[in-house]
Design a protein around this motif. Structure first.
Motif, mmCIF file in Angstrom:
data_model
loop_
_atom_site.group_PDB
_atom_site.id
_atom_site.type_symbol
_atom_site.label_atom_id
_atom_site.label_comp_id
_atom_site.label_asym_id
_atom_site.label_seq_id
_atom_site.Cartn_x
_atom_site.Cartn_y
_atom_site.Cartn_z
ATOM 1 N N PRO A 184 -22.903 109.938 28.823
ATOM 2 C CA PRO A 184 -22.482 109.875 30.251
ATOM 3 C C PRO A 184 -21.318 108.663 30.524
ATOM 4 N N ALA A 185 -20.449 108.771 31.277
ATOM 5 C CA ALA A 185 -19.666 107.592 31.467
ATOM 6 C C ALA A 185 -20.461 105.993 31.944
ATOM 7 N N VAL A 186 -21.465 106.372 32.584
ATOM 8 C CA VAL A 186 -22.211 105.238 32.932
ATOM 9 C C VAL A 186 -22.722 104.389 31.704
ATOM 10 N N LEU A 187 -22.933 105.096 30.494
ATOM 11 C CA LEU A 187 -23.088 104.662 29.015
ATOM 12 C C LEU A 187 -22.004 104.020 28.526
ATOM 13 N N VAL A 188 -20.932 104.810 28.284
ATOM 14 C CA VAL A 188 -19.720 104.513 27.558
ATOM 15 C C VAL A 188 -18.795 103.373 28.199
ATOM 16 N N THR A 189 -18.521 103.670 29.542
ATOM 17 C CA THR A 189 -17.462 102.859 30.000
ATOM 18 C C THR A 189 -17.727 101.526 30.037
ATOM 19 N N PRO A 190 -19.204 101.010 30.480
ATOM 20 C CA PRO A 190 -19.301 99.483 30.577
ATOM 21 C C PRO A 190 -19.326 98.833 29.055
ATOM 22 N N LEU A 191 -19.606 100.028 28.104
ATOM 23 C CA LEU A 191 -19.530 99.108 26.724
ATOM 24 C C LEU A 191 -18.066 98.780 26.105
ATOM 25 N N GLY A 192 -17.053 99.181 26.913
ATOM 26 C CA GLY A 192 -15.633 98.887 26.604
ATOM 27 C C GLY A 192 -15.486 97.324 26.724
ATOM 28 N N ALA A 193 -16.467 96.657 27.603
ATOM 29 C CA ALA A 193 -16.514 95.182 27.572
ATOM 30 C C ALA A 193 -16.540 94.616 26.146
ATOM 31 N N LEU A 194 -17.407 95.015 25.296
ATOM 32 C CA LEU A 194 -17.568 94.700 24.154
ATOM 33 C C LEU A 194 -16.229 94.331 23.105
ATOM 34 N N SER A 195 -15.350 95.277 23.511
ATOM 35 C CA SER A 195 -13.956 95.085 22.893
ATOM 36 C C SER A 195 -13.315 93.690 23.110
ATOM 37 N N ILE A 196 -13.806 93.177 24.453
ATOM 38 C CA ILE A 196 -13.219 91.935 24.921
ATOM 39 C C ILE A 196 -14.061 90.788 24.028
ATOM 40 N N ILE A 197 -15.193 91.063 23.937
ATOM 41 C CA ILE A 197 -16.037 89.889 23.129
ATOM 42 C C ILE A 197 -15.522 89.825 21.558
ATOM 43 N N ILE A 198 -15.302 91.113 20.910
ATOM 44 C CA ILE A 198 -14.785 91.128 19.664
ATOM 45 C C ILE A 198 -13.590 90.435 19.601
ATOM 46 N N SER A 199 -12.576 90.691 20.547
ATOM 47 C CA SER A 199 -11.100 90.191 20.537
ATOM 48 C C SER A 199 -11.489 88.709 20.678
ATOM 49 N N ALA A 200 -12.252 88.269 21.450
ATOM 50 C CA ALA A 200 -12.360 86.859 21.977
ATOM 51 C C ALA A 200 -12.825 85.981 20.489
ATOM 52 N N VAL A 201 -13.990 86.582 20.065
ATOM 53 C CA VAL A 201 -14.728 85.734 18.924
ATOM 54 C C VAL A 201 -13.678 85.793 17.936
ATOM 55 N N LEU A 202 -12.930 86.921 17.506
ATOM 56 C CA LEU A 202 -11.999 86.962 16.335
ATOM 57 C C LEU A 202 -10.753 86.006 16.715
ATOM 58 N N ALA A 203 -10.333 85.958 17.953
ATOM 59 C CA ALA A 203 -9.123 84.889 18.138
ATOM 60 C C ALA A 203 -9.688 83.594 17.961
ATOM 61 N N HIS A 204 -10.861 83.397 18.131
ATOM 62 C CA HIS A 204 -11.313 82.042 17.907
ATOM 63 C C HIS A 204 -11.238 81.511 16.571
ATOM 64 N N PHE A 205 -11.657 82.364 15.602
ATOM 65 C CA PHE A 205 -11.626 82.119 14.149
ATOM 66 C C PHE A 205 -10.081 82.334 13.527
ATOM 67 N N MET A 206 -9.499 83.310 14.008
ATOM 68 C CA MET A 206 -8.442 83.954 13.143
ATOM 69 C C MET A 206 -7.133 83.383 13.794
ATOM 70 N N LEU A 207 -7.056 83.237 15.080
ATOM 71 C CA LEU A 207 -5.931 82.680 15.803
ATOM 72 C C LEU A 207 -5.923 81.305 16.535
ATOM 73 N N ARG A 208 -7.093 80.792 16.263
ATOM 74 C CA ARG A 208 -7.471 79.297 16.813
ATOM 75 C C ARG A 208 -7.329 79.383 18.226
ATOM 76 N N GLU A 209 -7.555 80.396 18.828
ATOM 77 C CA GLU A 209 -7.791 80.352 20.441
ATOM 78 C C GLU A 209 -9.034 79.974 20.755
ATOM 79 N N ARG A 210 -9.304 78.773 21.125
ATOM 80 C CA ARG A 210 -10.516 78.170 21.242
ATOM 81 C C ARG A 210 -11.293 79.019 22.437
ATOM 82 N N LEU A 211 -12.640 79.477 22.124
ATOM 83 C CA LEU A 211 -13.589 79.907 22.989
ATOM 84 C C LEU A 211 -14.285 78.655 23.550
ATOM 85 N N GLN A 212 -14.218 78.553 24.643
ATOM 86 C CA GLN A 212 -14.838 77.523 25.475
ATOM 87 C C GLN A 212 -16.263 78.082 25.846
ATOM 88 N N LYS A 213 -17.142 76.913 25.924
ATOM 89 C CA LYS A 213 -18.681 77.090 26.368
ATOM 90 C C LYS A 213 -18.966 78.156 27.436
#
Length: 334
Positions: free
Chosen positions: A76-105
């Motif tokens: 159901p969409a109630v399960l799938v749609t909110p999990l899209g936020a995980l892509s933001i986490i993946i992007s932020a973490v990878l950007a911290h290490f690969m693009l040197r875009e600091r992830l603040q506290k």
């Protein structure tokens, strides 16, 4: 014992987030490389089309979107749609290490909030009830409750396009994003219907002869085109730091509402489970907003600072240039 549909949808949704989150980083690295060797995309250059990393990012994004599409078939969409936020986490973490875009506290707090909220949603998510035919989906789509939602959605969209956009479109981000999100909610339910039709067809029960299948496909195409058009307008007019979280909140909320009305996602669940899902959803939204709000911005130069950029090649990237800075304006006055 086979794997349940919800588990399949969960795995696909998480995989989709990983692919989509990674694709942003790959494309950005490709754009940076292309910009260092030619004209940047931001000023009309197309050298990124020759950059393998950019294409790797595009392929990764396509794979992620396909996985997301299939996830809606199983869960159901109630399960799938909110999990899209995980892509933001993946992007932020990878950007911290690969693009040197600091992830603040506080950004880390936002990531943790998204994960916690997602876990709560997964634990309390309702089981998917897959319709047995497109005709059954059509019955769900023509029930009075969903017809009222669809009519209200289209009425609001028309009002936003015809009345509010010409007057306030350049001032209020909610105009463009309201159109995107409302049409996006219809996009998801249409795509889910198409996905179920494809699944049934592959299982040997062809749904291609039913006009309802083609109706859902037509609606999906119209909604996607409209959605992308106004999303591009929003991104072109307003800061991405504002557009991304607001769009995510509005799109996710309206999609869950539309799916709950049409497919009755919460049917048979008790009040505590529904309340837990809503709390998990709010936690994910809060984490997303925190994550976007704490993105590190480049600090402005200090007053009285003079900076020389010494580089033999004016096309070199910022990281390749050597900086000589005089920071004390009093020295300049002497």
């Amino acid at each position: 014992m086979g794997v349940s549909d919800n588990v399949k949808g969960l795995i696909l949704a998480v995989a989709s987030s990983v692919f989509i989150g990674s694709s942003f980083i790959l494309k950005k690295k490709g754009l940076k490389r292309a910009g260092a060797a030619g004209i940047r995309a931001g000023v009309g250059g197309y050298t990124y089309l020759l950059e393998p990393l950019w294409w790797a990012g595009m392929v990764t994004m396509i794979v992620g979107e396909v996985a997301n599409f299939v996830a809606y078939v199983y869960s159901p969409a109630v399960l799938v749609t909110p999990l899209g936020a995980l892509s933001i986490i993946i992007s932020a973490v990878l950007a911290h290490f690969m693009l040197r875009e600091r992830l603040q506290k506080m950004g880390i707090v936002g990531c943790v909030s998204c994960v916690v909220g997602s876990v709560v949603i997964v634990i309390h998510a309702p089981q998917e009830h897959t319709p047995s035919s497109v005709q059954e989906i059509w019955t769900l789509a023509t029930q009075p409750a969903f017809l009222i939602y669809a009519a209200a959605t289209l009425s609001i969209v028309l009002a936003l396009i015809l009345h509010f956009e010409p007057r306030y479109g350049q001032e209020n981000v909610l105009i463009f994003l309201g159109i995107c999100s409302l049409m996006g909610s219809l996009t998801v339910v249409s795509i889910k219907a198409i996905g179920i039709a494809i699944k049934l067809t592959l299982e040997g029960v062809s749904q291609m002869a039913y006009p309802q299948t083609w109706f859902f496909l037509t609606v999906a195409v119209i909604c996607v085109v409209t959605q992308l058009n106004y999303l591009n307008k929003a991104l072109d007019t307003f800061s991405a730091a504002i557009v991304s979280p607001v769009y995510y909140v509005m799109f996710t909320t309206l999609t869950i509402i539309a799916s709950a009305i049409m497919f009755k996602d919460w049917s048979g669940q008790n009040v505590s489970s529904i309340a837990s899902e809503i709390c998990g959803f709010i936690t994910v939204l809060s984490g997303t907003i925190i994550l976007h709000a704490t993105k590190e911005q480049e600090p402005p130069p200090a007053q009285g600072t003079v900076t020389w950029y010494i580089s033999g090649d004016s096309i070199k990237s910022f990281e390749d240039e050597h900086l000589i800075t005089i920071c004390n304006s009093d020295v300049l006055e002497q």
